[in-house]
Design a protein around this motif. Structure first.
Motif, PDB file in Angstrom:
ATOM      1  N   TYR A 179      -7.786  -2.130  -5.865  1.00 29.09           N
ATOM      2  CA  TYR A 179      -7.315  -3.441  -5.291  1.00 29.09           C
ATOM      3  C   TYR A 179      -8.446  -3.889  -4.265  1.00 29.09           C
ATOM      4  O   TYR A 179      -8.765  -5.324  -4.290  1.00 29.09           O
ATOM      5  N   LEU A 180      -8.703  -3.260  -3.384  1.00 28.32           N
ATOM      6  CA  LEU A 180      -9.414  -3.686  -2.308  1.00 28.32           C
ATOM      7  C   LEU A 180     -11.137  -3.649  -2.632  1.00 28.32           C
ATOM      8  O   LEU A 180     -11.748  -4.451  -1.916  1.00 28.32           O
ATOM      9  N   THR A 181     -11.412  -2.995  -3.729  1.00 22.43           N
ATOM     10  CA  THR A 181     -12.978  -2.982  -3.790  1.00 22.43           C
ATOM     11  C   THR A 181     -13.347  -3.434  -5.104  1.00 22.43           C
ATOM     12  O   THR A 181     -14.626  -3.773  -5.233  1.00 22.43           O
ATOM     13  N   ILE A 182     -12.595  -3.652  -6.306  1.00 24.15           N
ATOM     14  CA  ILE A 182     -13.153  -4.220  -7.574  1.00 24.15           C
ATOM     15  C   ILE A 182     -12.670  -5.576  -7.479  1.00 24.15           C
ATOM     16  O   ILE A 182     -11.345  -5.944  -7.475  1.00 24.15           O
ATOM     17  N   VAL A 183     -13.620  -6.413  -7.608  1.00 25.82           N
ATOM     18  CA  VAL A 183     -13.745  -7.687  -7.880  1.00 25.82           C
ATOM     19  C   VAL A 183     -13.858  -8.297  -9.336  1.00 25.82           C
ATOM     20  O   VAL A 183     -14.823  -8.054  -9.772  1.00 25.82           O
ATOM     21  N   PRO A 184     -12.764  -8.877  -9.670  1.00 28.93           N
ATOM     22  CA  PRO A 184     -12.956  -9.452 -11.299  1.00 28.93           C
ATOM     23  C   PRO A 184     -13.823 -10.461 -11.229  1.00 28.93           C
ATOM     24  O   PRO A 184     -14.011 -11.206 -10.301  1.00 28.93           O
ATOM     25  N   ASN A 185     -14.381 -10.240 -12.426  1.00 31.09           N
ATOM     26  CA  ASN A 185     -15.739 -11.321 -12.456  1.00 31.09           C
ATOM     27  C   ASN A 185     -15.655 -12.180 -14.103  1.00 31.09           C
ATOM     28  O   ASN A 185     -16.392 -11.734 -14.910  1.00 31.09           O
ATOM     29  N   PRO A 186     -14.502 -12.652 -14.352  1.00 30.76           N
ATOM     30  CA  PRO A 186     -14.363 -13.200 -15.758  1.00 30.76           C
ATOM     31  C   PRO A 186     -15.225 -14.164 -16.099  1.00 30.76           C
ATOM     32  O   PRO A 186     -15.687 -14.950 -15.347  1.00 30.76           O
ATOM     33  N   LEU A 187     -15.608 -14.503 -17.420  1.00 32.25           N
ATOM     34  CA  LEU A 187     -16.307 -15.726 -17.864  1.00 32.25           C
ATOM     35  C   LEU A 187     -15.273 -16.757 -18.312  1.00 32.25           C
ATOM     36  O   LEU A 187     -14.213 -16.415 -18.972  1.00 32.25           O
ATOM     37  N   GLY A 188     -15.662 -17.782 -18.211  1.00 34.75           N
ATOM     38  CA  GLY A 188     -14.674 -19.043 -18.398  1.00 34.75           C
ATOM     39  C   GLY A 188     -13.884 -19.362 -17.270  1.00 34.75           C
ATOM     40  O   GLY A 188     -14.308 -19.368 -15.963  1.00 34.75           O
ATOM     41  N   PRO A 189     -12.955 -20.246 -17.789  1.00 35.90           N
ATOM     42  CA  PRO A 189     -12.074 -20.948 -16.576  1.00 35.90           C
ATOM     43  C   PRO A 189     -11.424 -19.989 -15.735  1.00 35.90           C
ATOM     44  O   PRO A 189     -10.822 -19.163 -16.077  1.00 35.90           O
ATOM     45  N   VAL A 190     -11.544 -20.529 -14.359  1.00 38.52           N
ATOM     46  CA  VAL A 190     -10.791 -19.392 -13.359  1.00 38.52           C
ATOM     47  C   VAL A 190     -10.231 -20.349 -12.465  1.00 38.52           C
ATOM     48  O   VAL A 190     -10.857 -21.307 -11.821  1.00 38.52           O
ATOM     49  N   GLN A 191      -8.987 -19.900 -11.866  1.00 33.32           N
ATOM     50  CA  GLN A 191      -8.342 -20.657 -10.948  1.00 33.32           C
ATOM     51  C   GLN A 191      -8.697 -20.438  -9.757  1.00 33.32           C
ATOM     52  O   GLN A 191      -8.705 -19.153  -9.297  1.00 33.32           O
ATOM     53  N   PRO A 234       0.655  -1.234  -0.037  1.00 30.89           N
ATOM     54  CA  PRO A 234      -0.053   0.040  -0.116  1.00 30.89           C
ATOM     55  C   PRO A 234       0.706   1.320   0.057  1.00 30.89           C
ATOM     56  O   PRO A 234       0.345   2.382  -0.357  1.00 30.89           O
ATOM     57  N   ASN A 235       2.090   1.182   0.368  1.00 34.25           N
ATOM     58  CA  ASN A 235       2.930   2.294   0.224  1.00 34.25           C
ATOM     59  C   ASN A 235       3.403   2.738  -0.876  1.00 34.25           C
ATOM     60  O   ASN A 235       4.081   3.558  -0.898  1.00 34.25           O
ATOM     61  N   ALA A 236       3.373   1.709  -1.921  1.00 34.30           N
ATOM     62  CA  ALA A 236       4.032   1.917  -3.124  1.00 34.30           C
ATOM     63  C   ALA A 236       3.200   1.941  -4.175  1.00 34.30           C
ATOM     64  O   ALA A 236       3.442   2.129  -5.299  1.00 34.30           O
ATOM     65  N   VAL A 237       2.052   2.093  -3.918  1.00 30.33           N
ATOM     66  CA  VAL A 237       0.879   2.320  -5.082  1.00 30.33           C
ATOM     67  C   VAL A 237       0.047   3.517  -4.667  1.00 30.33           C
ATOM     68  O   VAL A 237       0.047   3.905  -3.598  1.00 30.33           O
ATOM     69  N   SER A 238      -0.453   4.284  -5.650  1.00 32.41           N
ATOM     70  CA  SER A 238      -1.400   5.349  -5.482  1.00 32.41           C
ATOM     71  C   SER A 238      -2.580   4.985  -4.554  1.00 32.41           C
ATOM     72  O   SER A 238      -2.910   3.807  -4.419  1.00 32.41           O
ATOM     73  N   ASP A 239      -3.264   5.847  -4.060  1.00 33.62           N
ATOM     74  CA  ASP A 239      -4.639   5.705  -3.463  1.00 33.62           C
ATOM     75  C   ASP A 239      -5.618   5.066  -4.162  1.00 33.62           C
ATOM     76  O   ASP A 239      -6.182   4.278  -3.701  1.00 33.62           O
ATOM     77  N   ALA A 240      -5.706   5.596  -5.374  1.00 31.47           N
ATOM     78  CA  ALA A 240      -6.617   5.166  -6.438  1.00 31.47           C
ATOM     79  C   ALA A 240      -6.397   3.552  -6.660  1.00 31.47           C
ATOM     80  O   ALA A 240      -7.216   2.641  -6.659  1.00 31.47           O
ATOM     81  N   GLN A 241      -4.966   3.482  -6.861  1.00 28.44           N
ATOM     82  CA  GLN A 241      -4.818   1.829  -7.131  1.00 28.44           C
ATOM     83  C   GLN A 241      -5.118   0.947  -6.023  1.00 28.44           C
ATOM     84  O   GLN A 241      -5.544  -0.081  -6.313  1.00 28.44           O
TER      85      GLN A 241
END
Length: 85
Positions: free
Chosen positions: A41-53, A30-37
């Motif tokens: 990271y904390l709030t956006i959850v990827p929701n891909p279609l297809g195979p997910v590990q 958290p000290n090496a990335v911007s506040d927006a990044q």
């Protein structure tokens, strides 16, 4: 209900496991990335279609963590794409 094959216990129902989440990028410093990044990271959850590990914990069995590939369109457990794990 999913049927998950534990390498130690054999085929088991999903009720014996606890979902550990998708295998994703490592947590950024958290000290090496911007506040927006960091917020992304904390709030956006990827929701891909297809195979997910994914990681699953065999909580009501042997206690081991498993990594499986699950198709998010069908919920079928599939082999790793291109034979990779």
């Amino acid at each position: 209900m999913l049927k998950i094959t534990c390498p130690f216990c054999g085929p088991r129902t999903e009720s014996e496991f606890i979902f550990g989440g998708p295998v994703g990028a490592d947590r950024p410093d958290p000290n090496a990335v911007s506040d927006a990044q960091w917020v992304e990271y904390l709030t956006i959850v990827p929701n891909p279609l297809g195979p997910v590990q994914e990681r699953w914990w065999h909580a009501r069995g042997c206690g081991e963590w498993l990594t499986i590939w699950r198709d998010t369109r069908t919920h079928d457990i599939v082999e790793a794409p291109n034979g990779s794990e």
